[in-house]
Scaffold this active site. Sequence first.
Site, mmCIF file in Angstrom:
data_model
loop_
_atom_site.group_PDB
_atom_site.id
_atom_site.type_symbol
_atom_site.label_atom_id
_atom_site.label_comp_id
_atom_site.label_asym_id
_atom_site.label_seq_id
_atom_site.Cartn_x
_atom_site.Cartn_y
_atom_site.Cartn_z
ATOM 1 N N ILE A 235 38.706 39.453 44.327
ATOM 2 C CA ILE A 235 38.354 40.872 44.254
ATOM 3 C C ILE A 235 39.230 41.562 43.220
ATOM 4 C CG2 ILE A 235 38.391 43.087 45.491
ATOM 5 C CD1 ILE A 235 36.119 41.311 46.420
ATOM 6 N N LYS A 236 38.585 42.295 42.319
ATOM 7 C CA LYS A 236 39.315 43.153 41.385
ATOM 8 C C LYS A 236 39.175 44.596 41.850
ATOM 9 C CE LYS A 236 39.470 45.014 36.706
ATOM 10 N NZ LYS A 236 38.749 45.212 35.425
#
Length: 349
Positions: A235-236
Amino acid sequence: MAAVAPHSAEIEALLQHTCTTIPQSQLHVPGPDFIDRSFVGSSRPPQVLRSLGQLYNTGRLAGTGYMSILPVDQGIEHTAGASFGPNPMYFDPENIIKLALEGGCNAVATTFGTFGAVARKYAHKIPFLVKINHNELLTYPNKFDQIMFGSVEEAWNLGATAVGATIYFGSEESGRQLQEVAAAFARAHELGMATVLWCYTRNNAFKTADKDYHVSADLTGQANHLGVTIGADIIKQKLPENNGGFAALKFGKTHKAMYETLAADNPIDLTRYQVANCYMGRIGLINSGGESKGATDRDEAVRTAIINKRAGGQGLISGRKAFQRPFAEGVELLHAIQDVYLDQSITLA
């Protein structure tokens, strides 16, 4: 390795902070065996584990469980002139790859066009993270939507180790984007590629006269939770700057624990709430590096890395601070970020 030198009283305070919200004992922490602990028992096919192994075992952070990724999709997202004007050498896609290689990154994240221009020369030298959707800015007036620029199969043909996509959670188009990206990630896993999701919030109502809740821990945390639900392997997310978005905007479902015990005002505590929403760290959280502001970029990048690492995150994905400056300075900035994760004296808060 020597400890990262304090750059300010704030950084010194961050290095000394003790988290009293979500205890580190509940986290799935980064480490050399992270893939074994977090993915071997999952539904990911063996080919995806191999791709994750390439991501986690490339560059200066290889074998640590941490990541440093160079993202250069701003030529589409922000216009090429605005992005590469400070350093025109990056209009040439090959220089983007060279910066990631010289900078010791785990991977380079960029566009179909960039990889299409240089894939045969570099696909075997550094993992490719192909960004498959974008927000185009030539429609007038501007509209803010993420649309597919190519197929997962095309990314695979380019030699991609992973595909990346953005969902603007909270936008009118988020339902369609969520369905598109979920389908794309499922196909990517079938083909053996890893998946990375840019979990950004986007709605004009999220920004009030006195506060921008696009970077609120509760809203970004829920975006993360939606992202891991649809099969993101990484996840960014933007670093949180405040909390209480749901309460202030008077929508969604909340519990007092979200604001009283699971998070606090310290940026490490706010970021730990983001990590918690990534299945307590089973899915790695990488925070974005943000825009370039010039002389303060190195200190800001180190600050973000310290917050991410001490919160339980897995690294940074930092672009403009690196490529909007002379090549050697960009390499040095990437190394400064990586040094935080290599420094064993900087531990979980």
